[in-house]
Design an enzyme around this catalytic site. Structure first.
Site, short mmCIF file in Angstrom:
data_model
loop_
_atom_site.label_atom_id
_atom_site.label_comp_id
_atom_site.label_asym_id
_atom_site.label_seq_id
_atom_site.Cartn_x
_atom_site.Cartn_y
_atom_site.Cartn_z
CB SER A 32 0.17 7.22 2.62
OG SER A 32 -0.37 6.13 3.33
CE1 TYR A 74 2.54 4.61 3.41
CE2 TYR A 74 4.49 4.60 2.03
CZ TYR A 74 3.13 4.77 2.18
OH TYR A 74 2.36 5.12 1.10
CE LYS A 125 4.54 7.91 0.21
NZ LYS A 125 4.75 8.27 -1.21
#
Ligand code: WQD
Length: 331
Positions: free
Chosen positions: A119, A143, A147
């Site tokens: 991402s 988040y 990743k």
């Protein structure tokens, strides 16, 4: 002897299912592993669906052997920026630890190719709002950190195993399969285009604009919105690249230009021919003002050629899918 299969984790979800559909069209043998917490059986349009968790190491090991898997495409993850700020351990548990278990099984099974759903969130707040692959990776939410940690594990595993990988750093994916076969069906999604489409068809009372005091032309957040079909195609390009002996890489996938929240909402209203109930709200924790791709390498190295770089096409496919889902709900 049956053909080696591609294991797609999270293949019953939004992005994974669009990649699975294109893999099927290309004649690939696919096995999907998905726990169906967010995904749907109807989303899997080819191959076998095994219901289970990517962190279930014995199950994953069995699937890799049974299907003679030589390629893994890994989508299974939690993806809400806001939720990751409020509950980081949920993201490190599912996204990072789940990926660790998956990589252990892959290393032991001599999996050769690995395509990872990473991402743009790994960049945090890039200088001037644009990020290329050399930009510093300083995620500002769990988040993005989950990743990035998964990318580091991939890098280290690939250094001592035959496995080669492509980590695709997605910018803001949106839209649906133009043929209306599948689309964004996630229940309770936070993504702007999904929230706006749900408000349009009456599933939500309004759309919130999280912050109108950002240093952007109209004060709202700017993102690089990418059609799901172009993003899915990038995964098939990565597969061809790895099968051709391509070196491991982390590559941005985006169009290289952004739209603001207000511009996206105005397009939804224009496509639908009706107004949305829009509410101005304070900024959302973990949101940068700008996040737009510099994505030359995915074009140069994978030969990626976007076909849907058009906000109206993106939004139209989302609106059409939401109307279809209203008539024929997925459960
Ligand atoms: C976009 C913009 C919000 C909802 C997402 C995923 C993440 C990653 C990248 C793949 C921001 C604003 C949003 C709403 C709003 N995907 N917004 N009202 O946070 O950029 O990241 O794409 O890796 O998984 O979270 O996407 O759609 O939530 O927000 O004003 O109801 O829209 O502030 O500026 P985000 P998003």
């Amino acid at each position: 002897m049956s053909k080696s299969a591609i294991l797609v984790t999270g293949g019953a979800g939004y992005i994974g299912s669009h990649v699975v559909r294109q893999l099927g069209v290309s004649g690939e043998r696919v096995v999907v592993l998905d726990n169906l917490v967010k995904g749907f059986r109807q989303a899997v349009t080819t191959g076998d669906l095994v219901v289970g968790d990517v962190g279930d190491y014995p199950l994953v090991s069995r699937l890799l052997a049974e299907y003679q898997v030589d390629t893994v495409m890994h989508f299974a993850a939690h993806i809400s920026v806001a939720e990751s700020v409020a509950n980081p351990l949920k993201y490190y548990g599912n996204n990072t630890c789940g990926t660790r278990a998956l990589l252990q099984a892959c290393a032991e099974a001599n999996v050769k190719h690995f395509v990872f759903s990473s991402s743009a969130a790994v960049y945090g707040v890039p200088v001037d709002g644009y990020a290329d692959e050399t930009s510093p990776t300083n995620p500002i939410n769990a988040y993005g950190t989950s990743k990035l940690m998964s990318e580091w594990m991939l890098r280290d595993v690939a250094a001592v195993n035959p496995l080669r990988y492509v980590a695709l750093r997605y910018f803001n994916v949106a839209g649906a399969h133009p043929g209306g076969q599948i689309g964004h069906s996630t229940i309770g999604s936070h993504l702007l285009t999904k929230v706006a489409c749900e408000a349009l068809v009456g599933k939500r009372p309004h759309v919130s604009v999280f912050g109108s005091d950002y240093p952007t032309p109209d004060g709202t957040g700017v993102r690089d919105y990418l059609h799901i079909e172009d993003l899915a195609a990038a995964h098939l390009d990565a597969l061809v690249y790895l099968r051709g002996g391509g070196r491991s890489a982390a590559l941005n996938v985006g169009y290289g230009h952004g739209y603001s929240v207000r511009e996206v909402l105005a397009m939804v209203e224009s496509v639908a021919g009706k107004s949305l109930n829009i509410r101005e709200e304070p900024r959302r924790a973990g949101d940068p003002a700008y996040l737009v791709a510099r994505a030359d390498r995915v074009r140069q190295e994978l030969g990626w050629r976007p076909r849907y770089d058009d906000l109206q096409a993106i939004v139209s496919s989302s609106v059409a899918w939401e109307h279809k889902l209203l008539k024929e709900p997925w459960t």
